[in-house]
Design an enzyme around this catalytic site. Structure first.
Site, PDB file in Angstrom:
ATOM      1  N   SER A 246     -33.935  59.898  22.348  1.00 40.26           N
ATOM      2  CA  SER A 246     -33.497  59.639  20.983  1.00 40.26           C
ATOM      3  C   SER A 246     -33.810  60.862  20.149  1.00 40.26           C
ATOM      4  CB  SER A 246     -34.217  58.421  20.418  1.00 40.26           C
ATOM      5  OG  SER A 246     -35.560  58.772  20.148  1.00 40.26           O
ATOM      6  N   LYS A 247     -33.451  60.770  18.878  1.00 36.28           N
ATOM      7  CA  LYS A 247     -33.638  61.914  17.983  1.00 36.28           C
ATOM      8  C   LYS A 247     -35.075  62.419  17.946  1.00 36.28           C
ATOM      9  CE  LYS A 247     -29.797  61.614  14.805  1.00 36.28           C
ATOM     10  NZ  LYS A 247     -29.355  60.573  13.911  1.00 36.28           N
TER      11      LYS A 247
END
Ligand code: GLU
Length: 471
Positions: A246-247
């Site tokens: 994820s980010k």
């Protein structure tokens, strides 16, 4: 084996993610290896979350990676373009067909009724399943309804995943799910299956977050009288902490890597290795990938995304390029940083010295901006190397360089050596103050290169600045 017809079916709700790009790549490689067809289908039925910007971002990412599609948006002709929202008539027709054959039925339960049943299930701490209220009611299209798929009550569905092996799902864990909403929009499983059928897809490769949908989809392929495709469910890509990528783990959009100065060849090379291997080989050309790629070599364990490794792969790819090619491809990054670079001998020389030192074009710009912009003097370097003691050295080098007619390497070399000899100092003692004066810091390519890249005029100007600074 049938000639592969594979697809990449992104939902346009965001940019092209590293994981999505890998799915697209594996499908593309398989199609290209076997002379098959790669279909791009935009699954845009979630109108609230789908945007044109996301569609464009997907196109952009795929084009940058060189993943061209044979059928799908913009291809035109008898097949494309494929946007699910443009195909609502097809889903309605197939749903009607299933109703006629008794494989689906209209459900007239209101949202209130279903909500109440769901609450009741929650209160009793059991999983809500649609109780089959409308299973045997006659079809009355004039009443508001959704369409549900009739799932067998007993038995199970088994398939052999190309990556995960055999997977069995007992039907009792499934329910009669909605396949078409009241407004005619299909739910994901049905839309995907109808599309796979009409697009004659024979291998479905996608992220393993969809593995639990597969049994339901198989029942739908069968209901539609279509030979069930093969499946390859690709393990999710994880971050270093083994959580789903994820980010938090850094940039996850493919085009962010373009913007950081990665080569598409390198990103493709890195992505393919997230889950696929071919012996110990790390670096692959696109031709090699097309020759070697096989779903049977995709591992069942999740690949861990490692930005350092990706930078290493990129560096290896950059090192293969000629100075000319490097300069051509690096130029937009220098320009984007507002630096007055051009595709010329200077930039080629910068690239020649950068090739061993920097791993991405972003690093090229970051490390070598002083070739195009005023230096940013590192205070520590200044305190140590631009002093009353080194001033005579700077002055002597300045005078020596000013006297040179051309900046041939041998001539500059001779100058530095003779200064070192005359003063009884090591060469480093001469080079280091000059380096700080010319680049602002203590780490840079060799002084001769720096002098040649800056050119005589700029070199002298920077030496003058440094001399003035020492006072
Ligand atoms: N639109 C789905 C997704 O983006 C596609 C899944 C599939 O390939 O069947 O996850």
């Amino acid at each position: 084996m049938d000639t592969p017809r594979v697809r990449f079916a992104p939902s346009p709700t965001g940019y092209l993610h590293i994981g999505g790009a890998r799915t697209a790549l594996f499908n593309w490689l398989w199609a290209r290896r076997n002379g098959g067809t790669f279909v791009l289908r935009i699954e845009d039925t979630d109108r609230e979350r789908s945007t044109q910007a996301a569609v464009d971002a997907i196109f952009d990412g795929m084009r940058w990676l060189g993943l061209d599609w044979d059928e799908g948006p913009e291809v035109g002709g008898p097949h494309g373009p494929y946007f699910q929202t443009e195909r609502l008539g097809i889903y309605a027709e197939q749903a009607e067909k299933l109703i006629r054959e008794g494989k689906a039925y209209a459900c007239y339960c209101t949202r209130e009724t279903l909500d109440a049943q769901r609450k009741q299930a929650e209160a009793e701490k059991r999983q809500f399943r649609y109780p089959g209220t409308c299973r045997n009611l006659p079809y009355d299209p004039s009443r508001p309804h959704v369409i549900r798929f009739r799932v067998p009550e007993t038995g199970s569905t088994t398939f052999v995943d190309l990556v995960k092996g055999p997977i069995e799902t007992p039907h009792e864990v499934l329910q009669d799910e909605v396949i078409l909403r009241g407004d005619g929009v299909p739910l994901y499983n049905f839309g995907a299956v109808v599309d796979d059928v009409t697009m004659r897809i024979n291998l479905v490769a996608r992220g393993d977050d969809h593995v639990n949908n597969t049994a339901r989809q198989i029942l739908m392929y069968e209901a539609l009288g279509y030979p069930v495709p093969k499946f390859a469910h690709l393990p999710m890509i994880l971050g270093a902490d083994k959580a789903r990528l994820s980010k938090r783990h850094g940039a996850t959009s493919v085009t962010a890597y373009r913007d950081m100065g990665f080569l598409p060849e390198a990103v493709v090379n890195y992505l393919v290795r997230l889950g696929w291997s071919h012996g110990d080989q790390e670096l692959f050309t696109r031709e090699e990938l097309v020759r070697y790629f096989d779903f049977k070599d995709v591992g069942a364990t999740a690949g861990v995304f490692n930005p350092e490794k990706m930078a290493w792969v990129n560096h290896e790819w950059l090192k293969k390029l000629s100075d000319e090619e490097l300069a051509r491809r690096a130029l937009p990054y220098f320009l984007a940083a507002g630096l007055p670079a051009a595709d010329d001998a200077k930039l080629r020389h910068v690239c020649a010295v950068a090739r061993e030192r920097a791993r991405t074009f972003g690093e090229y710009v970051q490390q070598f901006r002083y070739f195009y912009a005023p230096i940013q003097l590192d205070p520590k370097a200044k305190a140590k190397f631009l002093t009353a003691d080194t001033k005579p050295i700077l002055e002597a080098v300045r005078a020596g360089l000013a006297a040179l007619e051309t900046l041939e390497t041998e001539a500059i070399e001779k100058l530095f050596h003779s200064e070192a000899e005359q003063r009884g100092l090591g060469l480093g003692k001469i080079a280091q103050p000059v380096r700080v004066a010319l680049t602002g810091g203590t780490a840079s390519p060799g002084m001769y290169d720096v002098v040649q890249i800056l050119g005589k005029e700029e070199t002298l100007r920077r030496l003058d600045d440094a001399i003035r600074l020492v006072g």
